[in-house]
Each structure stands twice: as structure tokens, then as C-alpha cells.
Design a protein around this motif. Structure first.
Motif, mmCIF file in Angstrom:
data_model
loop_
_atom_site.group_PDB
_atom_site.id
_atom_site.type_symbol
_atom_site.label_atom_id
_atom_site.label_comp_id
_atom_site.label_asym_id
_atom_site.label_seq_id
_atom_site.Cartn_x
_atom_site.Cartn_y
_atom_site.Cartn_z
ATOM 1 N N SER A 11 0.845 -1.193 0.000
ATOM 2 C CA SER A 11 0.000 0.000 0.000
ATOM 3 C C SER A 11 0.878 1.240 0.000
ATOM 4 C CB SER A 11 -0.918 0.005 1.221
ATOM 5 O OG SER A 11 -0.153 -0.006 2.411
ATOM 6 N N ASN A 12 0.336 2.307 -0.541
ATOM 7 C CA ASN A 12 1.053 3.571 -0.610
ATOM 8 C C ASN A 12 0.589 4.451 0.544
ATOM 9 O OD1 ASN A 12 1.816 6.277 -1.252
ATOM 10 N ND2 ASN A 12 2.079 5.689 -3.383
ATOM 11 N N PRO A 13 1.487 4.818 1.461
ATOM 12 C CA PRO A 13 1.066 5.606 2.629
ATOM 13 C C PRO A 13 0.858 7.084 2.339
ATOM 14 C CG PRO A 13 3.424 5.247 2.716
ATOM 15 C CD PRO A 13 2.920 4.482 1.516
ATOM 16 N N TYR A 14 1.240 7.526 1.142
ATOM 17 C CA TYR A 14 1.229 8.951 0.840
ATOM 18 C C TYR A 14 0.156 9.378 -0.148
ATOM 19 C CZ TYR A 14 5.982 8.394 2.730
ATOM 20 O OH TYR A 14 7.069 8.073 3.509
ATOM 21 N N TYR A 15 -0.150 8.501 -1.100
ATOM 22 C CA TYR A 15 -1.010 8.949 -2.204
ATOM 23 C C TYR A 15 -1.875 7.819 -2.715
ATOM 24 C CZ TYR A 15 -2.413 10.505 -6.855
ATOM 25 O OH TYR A 15 -3.141 10.829 -7.963
ATOM 26 N N THR A 16 -3.133 8.130 -2.971
ATOM 27 C CA THR A 16 -4.065 7.223 -3.629
ATOM 28 C C THR A 16 -4.695 7.966 -4.794
ATOM 29 O OG1 THR A 16 -4.562 6.105 -1.543
ATOM 30 C CG2 THR A 16 -6.114 5.785 -3.346
ATOM 31 N N GLY A 17 -4.581 7.411 -5.977
ATOM 32 C CA GLY A 17 -5.134 8.090 -7.135
ATOM 33 C C GLY A 17 -5.163 7.187 -8.345
ATOM 34 N N PRO A 18 -5.682 7.695 -9.449
ATOM 35 C CA PRO A 18 -5.823 6.869 -10.649
ATOM 36 C C PRO A 18 -4.479 6.525 -11.275
ATOM 37 C CG PRO A 18 -6.388 9.154 -11.128
ATOM 38 C CD PRO A 18 -6.205 9.066 -9.644
ATOM 39 N N HIS A 22 2.654 7.665 -15.439
ATOM 40 C CA HIS A 22 3.806 7.655 -14.533
ATOM 41 C C HIS A 22 3.430 7.199 -13.125
ATOM 42 C CE1 HIS A 22 2.036 11.722 -14.486
ATOM 43 N NE2 HIS A 22 2.366 11.771 -13.199
ATOM 44 N N PHE A 23 2.258 6.555 -12.981
ATOM 45 C CA PHE A 23 1.830 6.005 -11.695
ATOM 46 C C PHE A 23 1.070 4.712 -11.934
ATOM 47 C CE2 PHE A 23 -1.292 5.916 -8.078
ATOM 48 C CZ PHE A 23 -0.365 5.713 -7.074
ATOM 49 N N ASP A 24 1.527 3.617 -11.300
ATOM 50 C CA ASP A 24 0.922 2.308 -11.568
ATOM 51 C C ASP A 24 -0.153 1.907 -10.559
ATOM 52 O OD1 ASP A 24 2.297 1.571 -9.264
ATOM 53 O OD2 ASP A 24 3.740 0.289 -10.292
ATOM 54 N N GLY A 25 -0.554 2.848 -9.720
ATOM 55 C CA GLY A 25 -1.512 2.559 -8.672
ATOM 56 C C GLY A 25 -0.874 2.462 -7.302
ATOM 57 N N THR A 26 0.434 2.194 -7.275
ATOM 58 C CA THR A 26 1.190 2.168 -6.012
ATOM 59 C C THR A 26 2.463 3.000 -6.115
ATOM 60 O OG1 THR A 26 0.382 -0.057 -5.499
ATOM 61 C CG2 THR A 26 2.337 0.698 -4.305
ATOM 62 N N HIS A 27 3.193 2.818 -7.212
ATOM 63 C CA HIS A 27 4.491 3.468 -7.375
ATOM 64 C C HIS A 27 4.468 4.456 -8.540
ATOM 65 C CE1 HIS A 27 5.510 -0.411 -5.378
ATOM 66 N NE2 HIS A 27 6.338 0.363 -4.696
ATOM 67 N N ASP A 209 9.234 2.886 1.282
ATOM 68 C CA ASP A 209 8.346 3.832 0.600
ATOM 69 C C ASP A 209 8.942 4.344 -0.709
ATOM 70 O OD1 ASP A 209 10.380 5.405 1.631
ATOM 71 O OD2 ASP A 209 9.044 6.962 2.399
ATOM 72 N N ARG A 210 9.837 3.558 -1.282
ATOM 73 C CA ARG A 210 10.520 3.982 -2.507
ATOM 74 C C ARG A 210 9.514 4.235 -3.632
ATOM 75 N NH1 ARG A 210 15.926 1.394 -5.268
ATOM 76 N NH2 ARG A 210 16.851 2.216 -3.375
ATOM 77 N N ARG A 211 9.627 5.403 -4.254
ATOM 78 C CA ARG A 211 8.815 5.826 -5.401
ATOM 79 C C ARG A 211 7.311 5.912 -5.079
ATOM 80 N NH1 ARG A 211 8.515 2.720 -9.515
ATOM 81 N NH2 ARG A 211 9.395 0.797 -8.679
ATOM 82 N N MET A 212 6.967 6.160 -3.815
ATOM 83 C CA MET A 212 5.559 6.289 -3.440
ATOM 84 C C MET A 212 5.089 7.740 -3.341
ATOM 85 S SD MET A 212 4.871 3.117 -0.865
ATOM 86 C CE MET A 212 5.006 1.407 -1.467
ATOM 87 N N ALA A 213 5.996 8.675 -3.554
ATOM 88 C CA ALA A 213 5.644 10.086 -3.727
ATOM 89 C C ALA A 213 6.324 10.564 -5.013
ATOM 90 C CB ALA A 213 6.090 10.922 -2.529
ATOM 91 N N LEU A 214 5.708 11.525 -5.664
ATOM 92 C CA LEU A 214 6.196 11.965 -6.971
ATOM 93 C C LEU A 214 7.355 12.959 -6.815
ATOM 94 C CD1 LEU A 214 5.736 11.859 -10.065
ATOM 95 C CD2 LEU A 214 4.055 13.710 -9.774
ATOM 96 N N TRP A 215 8.153 13.077 -7.844
ATOM 97 C CA TRP A 215 9.245 14.046 -7.964
ATOM 98 C C TRP A 215 8.934 14.930 -9.170
ATOM 99 C CZ3 TRP A 215 9.229 8.835 -8.112
ATOM 100 C CH2 TRP A 215 9.323 8.224 -9.386
ATOM 101 N N ALA A 216 9.484 16.140 -9.213
ATOM 102 C CA ALA A 216 9.119 17.048 -10.301
ATOM 103 C C ALA A 216 10.116 18.185 -10.424
ATOM 104 C CB ALA A 216 7.718 17.615 -10.075
#
Length: 339
Positions: A11-18, A22-27, A209-216
Motif C-alpha cells: 500500500s502507498n502511505p502517501y497517495y491514492t489516485g488513478p 507515470h503512476f501504476d496505482g502504487t508506485h 516507501d521507494r517511489r511512493m511520492a512523486l518528484w518534479a
């Protein structure tokens, strides 16, 4: 025999979204890019030697800057605090990037990478801070202790990629935070906008929590010109530089990282080297560059002055005038010429 139950997706502790490109549902991930290397490679690097020693302390090369409250009209001023922390003053706004005033960039107050030079602006000498850009959640870019101080003293609007808002909100529940995805835009007064754009990197605060929040990266569009700010990035064949130019360019200023790039076999996908930074400058069509992410905190193998020497060599080789790409030192003020 009983069937083996399917493995449970973390599970992703930081973000839940579609799911997205660049997001597979978890990472989160870099499209057509490279994931960070794993534990075995990390140990190979950590115990492989080849690290050039750094001094424990370096005197600030410039006196601590005391910025004006505001910079208006067509002026654009950048002051180096240290590492990836810059004060951008433009269009009457004061913008801080990846603010770190703490002595260490680590989950621990007593251990971890330690800054060797004092911040180029004393915290109490900061002008009123309107906007804080946090590019990702590595400790040398997302420093909760500093964000708490900024919130108490200035109450800025914090802009950060998806998931990082959760980390900040846990520490500062009432902070004004905008969580943005690649391609999002926020509008401010007097026609100033901030766009969230891709860079080639990754994220983690711990081991699970690797790759569970986005970078930009961010593009700041103002009446005085456009600014392209990257906190960390691998060069990634120049893909994101080209895309930024096609969408936003040309830029009056780009803030580009030039350090923490050795050994290349381990760092190439996450940290560009100075030669790649110069290529990036040309690809995004930046008139001027403020080089950062060097000579403040030892993170990788190269010596403290190697990025500057490598930058000078790359500028000569690629035919770029050195005054157009300045590796800023703590306390240094860069009044960016008009274009």
C-alpha cells in the motif's frame, strides 16, 4: 494441495489516485526511464571505495546575504543559500526552493550527511516568503524542521508533487499546501504561474516507501521572464529538457543541479553531471543558468570542487560563455541579466 494466496500489493502511505503514464496505482515511475538501483548495488557503491575526502568545514565564500524585501519590475535575482536551496525574487514574489537550514540531511539529528558550509542567508534575515517549492522527498530537499520554521515565521504557500503533501501535512497540519501532478498549473497574482513538469528521479524517506511520492521540476512564468527549476534529475537523453523547451521555452533562467554524480554507474539515472547540465541548458534554451546541488553536503564520491572544475571544462568544450552558467556559492547573489 492448497493454493498459494496471491501476494499482497504494497500500500502507498502517501497517495491514492488513478493510474497514469507515470503512476501504476502504487508506485510512481519515469516513463521510458530507469528505476533506481537496488540494495545490492547500493552496498557495492558504499563499500567500493573511491571517495574523495571532503573538508569538515568550509568558510562561507561570501558574507551572509541580506536580501531586499521585494524585487519588482523586470528584475530577477537569485541568492544561493546552499545545496538546492535558492531564494528567487521576481515580480514582487519571494520563492524558496527545497529549503534546508538544518545541519544534517537525514532522518536522524545525530547522524547522516552534514553540511560543511553555513547557509548563505541567515534564517532570520529572510524576506517575507510567499512560495516554497519542494521538488521531492529526499532529505536533502524536503526538510521538515525547516518547513516548520518557515510556516511559523512566514506561512508560505507550499507547492510539491503528489504524495509529498501527506508527509508535510503530518508535521504541519495547518500549512497551506498544493499537491500537483506533472502537467498541473497554479496561478498567482500579476500573471505569475507555476507549472509542475517531469524530471528523471525517484523518491524515498525510508526503506519501504521507494517511489511512493512523486518528484518534479517547476516552471515559474512571470512578466520578467520564465524560470526553469530542477532540484534533482538524471539527464535521461535530454527528453525532459526538450519537452520543457517545446512547452515553455525559451527561459531567462534555469536552476540546474551539477553535483552528486559519481560513481556514474550508480548515479547516472538520478543525478546529471556538469557536462550533461550544460547540454540541458542548451536543449531547454536557457539564457542563463544558476548551478546548484554542490559543495554544501557530501552525498557521493566526487570531491568538493570537482563539479566546478568539470563545469568549466564542459562550458569550454560546448562553447558556452562562463558568465551564462554560474555555479553559485553560499551567499552569492545573481542578478540575472534581461534577455
Amino acid at each position: 494441495m492448497p493454493k498459494t494466496p496471491p501476494s499482497k500489493k504494497p500500500s502507498n502511505p502517501y497517495y491514492t489516485g488513478p493510474v497514469s503514464d507515470h503512476f501504476d496505482g502504487t508506485h510512481f515511475f519515469n516513463p521510458e526511464g530507469e528505476a533506481p538501483l537496488g540494495f545490492r548495488e547500493l552496498m557495492r557503491w558504499q563499500f567500493g571505495g573511491g571517495r574523495t575526502p571532503w573538508p569538515k568545514r568550509v568558510p562561507c565564500p561570501f558574507p551572509p546575504a541580506k536580501p531586499d524585501d521585494r524585487v519588482d519590475g523586470g528584475d530577477l535575482r537569485v541568492t544561493m543559500v546552499g545545496h538546492a536551496t535558492l531564494l528567487i525574487q521576481v515580480a514582487g514574489l519571494n520563492i524558496l526552493t527545497d529549503p534546508v537550514w538544518s545541519p544534517r540531511v537525514s532522518p536522524f539529528a545525530f547522524a547522516g550527511p552534514k553540511r560543511v558550509v553555513e547557509p548563505g542567508i541567515r534564517f532570520d534575515d529572510l524576506p517575507p516568503i510567499d512560495i516554497v517549492l519542494v521538488t521531492h522527498n529526499h532529505y536533502d530537499h524536503l526538510d521538515l524542521a525547516t518547513l516548520k520554521r518557515l510556516h511559523k515565521a512566514h506561512g508560505p504557500h507550499i507547492i510539491t508533487p503528489l504524495g509529498n503533501d501527506t508527509i508535510i501535512r503530518r508535521a504541519i497540519p495547518v500549512a497551506k499546501i498544493s499537491a500537483v501532478d506533472w502537467g498541473d498549473q497554479l496561478s498567482f497574482r500579476d500573471g505569475v504561474t507555476v507549472d509542475c513538469e517531469p524530471c528523471h528521479h525517484w523518491s524515498a524517506r525510508g526503506t519501504r516507501d521507494r517511489r511512493m511520492a512523486l518528484w518534479a521540476a517547476f516552471v515559474i512564468s512571470t512578466p520578467a521572464g520564465k524560470i526553469y527549476h530542477i532540484g534533482d534529475t538524471g539527464f535521461h537523453g535530454g527528453i525532459n529538457y526538450r519537452a520543457a523547451h517545446e512547452k515553455h521555452g525559451p527561459f531567462r533562467l534555469a536552476n540546474l543541479p551539477i553535483g552528486a554524480y559519481e560513481p556514474r554507474w550508480f548515479m547516472k539515472a538520478q543525478h546529471q553531471n556538469p557536462a550533461e547540465a550544460v547540454k540541458g541548458m542548451r536543449l531547454c534554451n536557457a539564457a542563463y543558468v544558476a548551478g546548484h546541488h554542490f559543495a554544501t553536503i557530501r552525498l557521493t564520491n566526487e570531491g568538493i570542487e570537482e563539479p566546478v572544475a568539470a563545469l568549466e571544462k564542459a562550458l569550454r568544450k560546448q562553447g558556452v560563455a562562463p558568465e551564462r552558467f554560474r555555479a553559485l556559492r553560499a551567499g552569492e547573489v545573481f542578478d540575472v541579466p534581461p534577455v
